[in-house]
Design a protein around this motif. Structure first.
Motif, PDB file in Angstrom:
ATOM      1  N   GLY B 198       0.792  -1.239   0.000  1.00 60.72           N
ATOM      2  CA  GLY B 198       0.000   0.000   0.000  1.00 60.72           C
ATOM      3  C   GLY B 198       0.812   1.271   0.000  1.00 60.72           C
ATOM      4  N   THR B 199       2.093   1.178  -0.464  1.00 53.51           N
ATOM      5  CA  THR B 199       2.980   2.341  -0.421  1.00 53.51           C
ATOM      6  C   THR B 199       2.345   3.577  -1.055  1.00 53.51           C
ATOM      7  N   VAL B 200       1.744   3.409  -2.231  1.00 53.45           N
ATOM      8  CA  VAL B 200       1.192   4.549  -2.968  1.00 53.45           C
ATOM      9  C   VAL B 200       0.104   5.229  -2.146  1.00 53.45           C
ATOM     10  N   TYR B 201      -0.724   4.446  -1.480  1.00 48.63           N
ATOM     11  CA  TYR B 201      -1.841   5.015  -0.719  1.00 48.63           C
ATOM     12  C   TYR B 201      -1.331   5.818   0.466  1.00 48.63           C
ATOM     13  N   ARG B 202      -0.292   5.310   1.120  1.00 41.84           N
ATOM     14  CA  ARG B 202       0.228   6.040   2.279  1.00 41.84           C
ATOM     15  C   ARG B 202       0.971   7.296   1.833  1.00 41.84           C
ATOM     16  N   LEU B 203       1.721   7.190   0.732  1.00 40.94           N
ATOM     17  CA  LEU B 203       2.450   8.381   0.257  1.00 40.94           C
ATOM     18  C   LEU B 203       1.467   9.483  -0.113  1.00 40.94           C
ATOM     19  N   LYS B 204       0.284   9.092  -0.621  1.00 43.51           N
ATOM     20  CA  LYS B 204      -0.721  10.089  -0.982  1.00 43.51           C
ATOM     21  C   LYS B 204      -1.132  10.892   0.258  1.00 43.51           C
ATOM     22  N   VAL B 243      10.534  10.623  -2.984  1.00 42.96           N
ATOM     23  CA  VAL B 243      11.308  11.152  -4.118  1.00 42.96           C
ATOM     24  C   VAL B 243      11.402  10.101  -5.225  1.00 42.96           C
ATOM     25  N   LEU B 244      11.671   8.860  -4.837  1.00 43.88           N
ATOM     26  CA  LEU B 244      11.776   7.794  -5.839  1.00 43.88           C
ATOM     27  C   LEU B 244      10.470   7.642  -6.612  1.00 43.88           C
ATOM     28  N   HIS B 245       9.351   7.759  -5.892  1.00 44.14           N
ATOM     29  CA  HIS B 245       8.055   7.636  -6.560  1.00 44.14           C
ATOM     30  C   HIS B 245       7.802   8.818  -7.489  1.00 44.14           C
ATOM     31  N   ALA B 246       8.170  10.033  -7.011  1.00 42.03           N
ATOM     32  CA  ALA B 246       7.915  11.223  -7.830  1.00 42.03           C
ATOM     33  C   ALA B 246       8.705  11.152  -9.134  1.00 42.03           C
ATOM     34  N   LEU B 247       9.919  10.583  -9.082  1.00 37.60           N
ATOM     35  CA  LEU B 247      10.760  10.491 -10.277  1.00 37.60           C
ATOM     36  C   LEU B 247      10.536   9.180 -11.024  1.00 37.60           C
ATOM     37  N   HIS B 248       9.572   8.360 -10.571  1.00 34.55           N
ATOM     38  CA  HIS B 248       9.266   7.058 -11.175  1.00 34.55           C
ATOM     39  C   HIS B 248      10.476   6.131 -11.133  1.00 34.55           C
ATOM     40  N   LEU B 249      11.383   6.380 -10.188  1.00 33.79           N
ATOM     41  CA  LEU B 249      12.545   5.492 -10.079  1.00 33.79           C
ATOM     42  C   LEU B 249      12.174   4.201  -9.355  1.00 33.79           C
ATOM     43  N   ASN B 250      10.996   4.200  -8.709  1.00 31.96           N
ATOM     44  CA  ASN B 250      10.601   2.999  -7.975  1.00 31.96           C
ATOM     45  C   ASN B 250      10.289   1.834  -8.912  1.00 31.96           C
ATOM     46  N   LYS B 251      10.236   2.117 -10.231  1.00 32.04           N
ATOM     47  CA  LYS B 251       9.985   1.017 -11.178  1.00 32.04           C
ATOM     48  C   LYS B 251      11.284   0.323 -11.585  1.00 32.04           C
ATOM     49  N   LEU B 252      12.430   0.961 -11.266  1.00 30.89           N
ATOM     50  CA  LEU B 252      13.716   0.318 -11.575  1.00 30.89           C
ATOM     51  C   LEU B 252      13.848  -0.948 -10.739  1.00 30.89           C
ATOM     52  N   PRO B 253      14.510  -1.975 -11.323  1.00 31.63           N
ATOM     53  CA  PRO B 253      14.622  -3.236 -10.573  1.00 31.63           C
ATOM     54  C   PRO B 253      15.271  -3.037  -9.203  1.00 31.63           C
TER      55      PRO B 253
END
Lengths: 144, 288
Positions: B198-204, B243-253
């Motif tokens: 639920g990372t996305v929900y909490r970051l919101k 920050v990783l989510h904002a830069l979409h870096l969380n999709k990196l392996p």
């Protein structure tokens, strides 16, 4: 009195005082000062839009020849430098560098996030102080 | 009050007294408490006052062993758990006992924690797995987690919700809507849990005004925490994640979170090839 919220007093009071806490207060204070400076700066630089005389008048008013202005300009260097150096420290910590990893809380507690980057804190502050000493020499001892 | 205490076995408690609605403003009342045994705690001193000197004193406590987090208060300007602090830690023999600041006072040393728990609930402090909701609603088996994955968040799960971090936080002092170190720490506790999705929900919730970025790493929460939870560390990790989510870096392996799988169902039979047990050499004991 019902709420007992500390307000501005809470920026320095409460809990055990660690150096980071005072840097927090200074960081907020310098941030506000920088915003205030920015508005003054834009006003002064914007005087060029009203012609050359306006610009030269503004420069006579806030030029470095005036010792009071010179003192405030030096204060500006202090504020900018502190905010920049401390901001660099904060960004490093916020990106997860220098702060260590979670550990089992076994007494005495490691408190890694503030203890581990503390040497860096002192090094940065000493470097800033050295720079400011040079700047003070440059501002006040040398002729304008 | 005398400059120095005369008897080394007497402790002078200057206790904050205030009953909203009845008292105009708070006052301090002084009591003399004897050291009943060498390991006597501040809480035992307060209970001594309640039992022998002044039954009207209000203090909240429950477990007396730093597990429940009820008795957090301030002694000589420092946040402590009353049950976890020995009187002999105060060699001057003088203790100024106050309720935690930044909270409304119920009476004397008791503070109202509604807002604190409200902020705690806002960050969804439970396992979220929108990816397989059926499993969360009707669990079949446990989730598999490696010891290393447990260490990622274990420290943050030691929080007892005493509220000392919120009372020490300078941001809370000026911003009543700030979520506070405890709630922000809880975000990291669940986001770093490999069973949670639920990372996305909490970051919101926290990557918003009065949230994550009002923290400027004063470290007061970590300094005051009586359980060594290190909320400042947890909050910085949440900032990094944001920050990783904002830069979409969380999709990196490297940064992608691998959800812990549900444990496979148990195998019906034992491993083949295991020989049967040998004959008994002693007769079976009669059933008693």
């Amino acid at each position: 009195m019902k709420d007992r919220r500390l307000g501005i007093r809470g920026w320095i009071y409460g809990g055990k005082h660690n150096p980071e806490r005072f840097l927090y207060t200074l960081h907020r204070l310098t941030g506000v000062l920088l915003v205030l400076y920015l508005s003054v700066h834009i006003l002064v630089v914007g005087s060029r839009a009203f012609g050359q005389e306006a610009w030269e008048g503004a420069m006579r008013l806030v030029g470095l020849g005036n010792p009071v202005v010179r003192f405030f300009e030096y204060l500006l260097v202090v504020v900018v430098l502190f905010h920049a150096v401390n901001g660099a420290r904060l960004i490093l910590g916020e990106l997860g560098f220098t702060i260590g990893r979670p550990r089992r809380p076994i007494y005495p507690y490691p408190k890694e996030s503030i203890r581990k980057p503390r040497p860096l804190l002192w090094i940065l502050m000493i470097l800033a102080a050295v720079y400011l000493a040079f700047a003070a020499y440059n501002f006040f001892a040398l002729p304008a | 009050m005398s400059a120095r205490k005369k008897d080394p076995n007497t402790y002078i408690f200057k206790v904050f007294r205030y009953q909203p609605g009845k008292d105009e403003k708070p006052r301090f009342q002084t009591y003399e408490v004897p050291l009943l045994h060498p390991g006597m705690t501040v809480l035992e001193g307060l209970i001594y006052i309640k039992e022998n000197l002044d039954p009207t004193l209000a203090v909240r406590y429950s477990c007396r062993m730093a597990v429940c987090g009820s008795c957090a208060l301030y002694v000589n300007g420092k946040g402590i758990l009353a049950c976890h602090t020995a009187l002999r830690e105060f060699p001057s023999g003088k203790l100024t006992v106050e309720p935690m600041p930044n909270y409304p006072v119920v009476k004397d040393l008791m503070t109202r924690m509604d807002e604190f728990f409200d902020h705690h609930r806002q960050v969804k402090p439970y396992l979220l797995r929108p990816q397989d909701r059926a499993e969360i609603e009707n669990p079949t088996r446990e989730f598999l987690q490696l010891p290393e994955q447990l260490e990622e968040f274990l420290q943050f799960s030691y929080c007892i919700k005493c509220g000392l971090c919120v009372s020490a936080c300078p941001t809370v002092a000026t911003d009543p809507d700030f979520l506070g170190p405890q709630a922000l720490m809880t975000v990291a506790r669940y986001n770093r849990d490999s069973r949670d999705g639920g990372t996305v929900y909490r970051l919101k919730v926290v990557d918003a005004p009065h949230g994550l970025w009002n923290c400027h790493f004063a470290g007061a929460c970590t300094e005051v925490c009586p359980k060594g939870v290190d909320p400042a560390l947890a909050i910085q990790y949440t900032k990094r994640e944001s920050v990783l989510h904002a830069l979409h870096l969380n999709k990196l392996p490297r940064f992608r979170k691998k959800l812990a799988p549900v444990a496979p169902p148990p195998k019906p039979n034992r491993r083949p090839g295991i020989p049967p047990a040998p004959e008994r050499t002693v007769p079976e004991a009669p059933a008693s």
